[in-house]
Design a protein around this motif. Structure first.
Motif, PDB file in Angstrom:
ATOM      1  N   ASN A  75       0.797  -1.229   0.000  1.00 37.59           N
ATOM      2  CA  ASN A  75       0.000   0.000   0.000  1.00 37.59           C
ATOM      3  C   ASN A  75       0.831   1.280   0.000  1.00 37.59           C
ATOM      4  O   ASN A  75       0.260   2.363   0.121  1.00 37.59           O
ATOM      5  CB  ASN A  75      -0.939   0.008   1.206  1.00 37.59           C
ATOM      6  CG  ASN A  75      -2.020  -1.022   1.065  1.00 37.59           C
ATOM      7  OD1 ASN A  75      -2.844  -0.947   0.175  1.00 37.59           O
ATOM      8  ND2 ASN A  75      -2.016  -2.019   1.939  1.00 37.59           N
ATOM      9  N   ASP A  76       2.155   1.151  -0.123  1.00 31.94           N
ATOM     10  CA  ASP A  76       3.016   2.343  -0.124  1.00 31.94           C
ATOM     11  C   ASP A  76       2.544   3.304   0.965  1.00 31.94           C
ATOM     12  O   ASP A  76       2.128   4.429   0.712  1.00 31.94           O
ATOM     13  CB  ASP A  76       2.978   3.013  -1.496  1.00 31.94           C
ATOM     14  CG  ASP A  76       4.073   4.055  -1.640  1.00 31.94           C
ATOM     15  OD1 ASP A  76       5.127   3.911  -0.988  1.00 31.94           O
ATOM     16  OD2 ASP A  76       3.868   5.019  -2.399  1.00 31.94           O
ATOM     17  N   CYS A  77       2.595   2.814   2.193  1.00 28.85           N
ATOM     18  CA  CYS A  77       1.830   3.389   3.296  1.00 28.85           C
ATOM     19  C   CYS A  77       2.305   4.703   3.885  1.00 28.85           C
ATOM     20  O   CYS A  77       1.484   5.511   4.303  1.00 28.85           O
ATOM     21  CB  CYS A  77       1.717   2.364   4.401  1.00 28.85           C
ATOM     22  SG  CYS A  77       3.303   1.870   5.068  1.00 28.85           S
ATOM     23  N   TYR A  78       3.577   4.944   3.990  1.00 28.48           N
ATOM     24  CA  TYR A  78       4.047   6.113   4.734  1.00 28.48           C
ATOM     25  C   TYR A  78       4.476   7.257   3.834  1.00 28.48           C
ATOM     26  O   TYR A  78       5.096   7.045   2.793  1.00 28.48           O
ATOM     27  CB  TYR A  78       5.209   5.724   5.655  1.00 28.48           C
ATOM     28  CG  TYR A  78       4.783   4.772   6.738  1.00 28.48           C
ATOM     29  CD1 TYR A  78       3.923   5.192   7.741  1.00 28.48           C
ATOM     30  CD2 TYR A  78       5.221   3.461   6.758  1.00 28.48           C
ATOM     31  CE1 TYR A  78       3.512   4.329   8.734  1.00 28.48           C
ATOM     32  CE2 TYR A  78       4.819   2.586   7.748  1.00 28.48           C
ATOM     33  CZ  TYR A  78       3.963   3.031   8.734  1.00 28.48           C
ATOM     34  OH  TYR A  78       3.552   2.178   9.717  1.00 28.48           O
ATOM     35  N   ASN A  79       4.126   8.465   4.262  1.00 27.88           N
ATOM     36  CA  ASN A  79       4.500   9.672   3.543  1.00 27.88           C
ATOM     37  C   ASN A  79       4.899  10.742   4.546  1.00 27.88           C
ATOM     38  O   ASN A  79       4.287  10.861   5.617  1.00 27.88           O
ATOM     39  CB  ASN A  79       3.321  10.203   2.715  1.00 27.88           C
ATOM     40  CG  ASN A  79       2.861   9.216   1.672  1.00 27.88           C
ATOM     41  OD1 ASN A  79       3.626   8.856   0.798  1.00 27.88           O
ATOM     42  ND2 ASN A  79       1.631   8.769   1.784  1.00 27.88           N
ATOM     43  N   ILE A  80       5.888  11.519   4.194  1.00 24.23           N
ATOM     44  CA  ILE A  80       6.291  12.646   5.032  1.00 24.23           C
ATOM     45  C   ILE A  80       5.086  13.575   5.212  1.00 24.23           C
ATOM     46  O   ILE A  80       4.367  13.851   4.254  1.00 24.23           O
ATOM     47  CB  ILE A  80       7.479  13.402   4.405  1.00 24.23           C
ATOM     48  CG1 ILE A  80       8.714  12.490   4.311  1.00 24.23           C
ATOM     49  CG2 ILE A  80       7.798  14.682   5.173  1.00 24.23           C
ATOM     50  CD1 ILE A  80       9.276  12.031   5.636  1.00 24.23           C
ATOM     51  N   GLY A  81       4.864  14.019   6.438  1.00 23.05           N
ATOM     52  CA  GLY A  81       3.776  14.940   6.742  1.00 23.05           C
ATOM     53  C   GLY A  81       2.473  14.283   7.153  1.00 23.05           C
ATOM     54  O   GLY A  81       1.548  14.963   7.585  1.00 23.05           O
ATOM     55  N   MET A  82       2.378  12.963   7.034  1.00 23.87           N
ATOM     56  CA  MET A  82       1.119  12.304   7.373  1.00 23.87           C
ATOM     57  C   MET A  82       0.906  12.253   8.878  1.00 23.87           C
ATOM     58  O   MET A  82       1.830  12.440   9.666  1.00 23.87           O
ATOM     59  CB  MET A  82       1.056  10.905   6.756  1.00 23.87           C
ATOM     60  CG  MET A  82       1.947   9.883   7.423  1.00 23.87           C
ATOM     61  SD  MET A  82       1.951   8.258   6.614  1.00 23.87           S
ATOM     62  CE  MET A  82       0.261   7.983   6.223  1.00 23.87           C
ATOM     63  N   ASN A  83      -0.338  11.976   9.270  1.00 25.83           N
ATOM     64  CA  ASN A  83      -0.731  11.878  10.673  1.00 25.83           C
ATOM     65  C   ASN A  83      -1.323  10.504  10.948  1.00 25.83           C
ATOM     66  O   ASN A  83      -1.860   9.864  10.039  1.00 25.83           O
ATOM     67  CB  ASN A  83      -1.765  12.953  11.009  1.00 25.83           C
ATOM     68  CG  ASN A  83      -1.201  14.340  10.845  1.00 25.83           C
ATOM     69  OD1 ASN A  83      -0.296  14.733  11.559  1.00 25.83           O
ATOM     70  ND2 ASN A  83      -1.715  15.073   9.872  1.00 25.83           N
ATOM     71  N   ALA A  84      -1.252  10.094  12.213  1.00 26.16           N
ATOM     72  CA  ALA A  84      -1.725   8.763  12.570  1.00 26.16           C
ATOM     73  C   ALA A  84      -2.296   8.754  13.985  1.00 26.16           C
ATOM     74  O   ALA A  84      -2.045   9.656  14.776  1.00 26.16           O
ATOM     75  CB  ALA A  84      -0.575   7.768  12.475  1.00 26.16           C
ATOM     76  N   TYR A  85      -3.030   7.704  14.261  1.00 26.74           N
ATOM     77  CA  TYR A  85      -3.487   7.407  15.612  1.00 26.74           C
ATOM     78  C   TYR A  85      -2.750   6.169  16.109  1.00 26.74           C
ATOM     79  O   TYR A  85      -2.345   5.315  15.313  1.00 26.74           O
ATOM     80  CB  TYR A  85      -4.989   7.106  15.629  1.00 26.74           C
ATOM     81  CG  TYR A  85      -5.873   8.297  15.424  1.00 26.74           C
ATOM     82  CD1 TYR A  85      -6.246   9.119  16.488  1.00 26.74           C
ATOM     83  CD2 TYR A  85      -6.365   8.607  14.159  1.00 26.74           C
ATOM     84  CE1 TYR A  85      -7.073  10.210  16.300  1.00 26.74           C
ATOM     85  CE2 TYR A  85      -7.195   9.695  13.960  1.00 26.74           C
ATOM     86  CZ  TYR A  85      -7.548  10.492  15.036  1.00 26.74           C
ATOM     87  OH  TYR A  85      -8.368  11.574  14.843  1.00 26.74           O
ATOM     88  N   PHE A  86      -2.622   6.060  17.406  1.00 28.89           N
ATOM     89  CA  PHE A  86      -2.059   4.876  18.055  1.00 28.89           C
ATOM     90  C   PHE A  86      -2.948   4.548  19.245  1.00 28.89           C
ATOM     91  O   PHE A  86      -3.351   5.445  19.987  1.00 28.89           O
ATOM     92  CB  PHE A  86      -0.625   5.141  18.522  1.00 28.89           C
ATOM     93  CG  PHE A  86      -0.045   4.047  19.373  1.00 28.89           C
ATOM     94  CD1 PHE A  86       0.230   2.802  18.833  1.00 28.89           C
ATOM     95  CD2 PHE A  86       0.214   4.258  20.715  1.00 28.89           C
ATOM     96  CE1 PHE A  86       0.764   1.780  19.620  1.00 28.89           C
ATOM     97  CE2 PHE A  86       0.750   3.255  21.504  1.00 28.89           C
ATOM     98  CZ  PHE A  86       1.031   2.011  20.956  1.00 28.89           C
ATOM     99  N   ILE A  87      -3.280   3.261  19.403  1.00 28.92           N
ATOM    100  CA  ILE A  87      -4.112   2.805  20.520  1.00 28.92           C
ATOM    101  C   ILE A  87      -3.344   1.762  21.315  1.00 28.92           C
ATOM    102  O   ILE A  87      -2.752   0.847  20.746  1.00 28.92           O
ATOM    103  CB  ILE A  87      -5.441   2.189  20.026  1.00 28.92           C
ATOM    104  CG1 ILE A  87      -6.187   3.150  19.095  1.00 28.92           C
ATOM    105  CG2 ILE A  87      -6.315   1.806  21.218  1.00 28.92           C
ATOM    106  CD1 ILE A  87      -7.412   2.543  18.414  1.00 28.92           C
ATOM    107  N   THR A  88      -3.377   1.894  22.626  1.00 32.38           N
ATOM    108  CA  THR A  88      -2.793   0.899  23.524  1.00 32.38           C
ATOM    109  C   THR A  88      -3.753   0.734  24.698  1.00 32.38           C
ATOM    110  O   THR A  88      -4.689   1.509  24.849  1.00 32.38           O
ATOM    111  CB  THR A  88      -1.381   1.325  23.978  1.00 32.38           C
ATOM    112  OG1 THR A  88      -0.760   0.256  24.687  1.00 32.38           O
ATOM    113  CG2 THR A  88      -1.405   2.582  24.814  1.00 32.38           C
TER     114      THR A  88
END
Length: 144
Positions: A75-88
């Motif tokens: 999926n060519d997943c990561y790009n500079i400037g992108m945002n994400a969520y993380f759950i723990t």
């Protein structure tokens, strides 16, 4: 067991959080979900991200992220400037700073979800916002 309990509750709360974040301009609609271990990322992918049409990607070694190494690449997943969520969660809590601070400009606590069982809080889920990716991770399949 509590290991596999509460993912549906987190998914419902996560949907509300994402909707509110997008409405406020706090996070973009194309934010992703990241994790650095296949478990519980696979469960959060199924119950939290997928129902929203959100993609989930692993950020770690092959032994940590398993199948996500292949989905990342496909999926060519990561790009500079992108945002994400993380759950723990409180049973397997993982501080996002050591795992993600070298990739994202900022990491901020977003919300805490109480996971109820039998009318009592059984555990907590912690949701974080990871903003403005500054560095791309190495492809773990390259080192395999």
């Amino acid at each position: 067991s509590l290991d596999l309990y509460g993912f549906k509750q987190v998914g419902k709360a996560f949907a509300d959080i994402v909707k509110e974040d997008c409405a406020k301009g706090e996070m973009p609609k194309d934010a992703i979900l990241v994790g650095n271990n296949w478990f519980p990322l696979a469960n959060y992918d199924y119950y939290s991200a997928s129902p929203l049409g959100m993609k989930s990607f692993g950020l770690g070694t092959l032994s940590q992220i398993h199948k996500f190494a292949w989905t990342n690449r496909a999926n060519d997943c990561y790009n500079i400037g992108m945002n994400a969520y993380f759950i723990t969660d409180s049973r397997y809590f993982q501080d996002p700073e050591p795992a993600f601070s070298k990739y994202f400009e900022s990491i901020e606590a977003c919300d805490t979800v109480e996971i109820m069982r039998g009318g009592k809080v059984a555990k907590l889920a912690f949701i974080y916002r990871l903003k403005n990716m500054q560095a791309l991770p190495d492809d773990p399949l390259f080192f395999w």
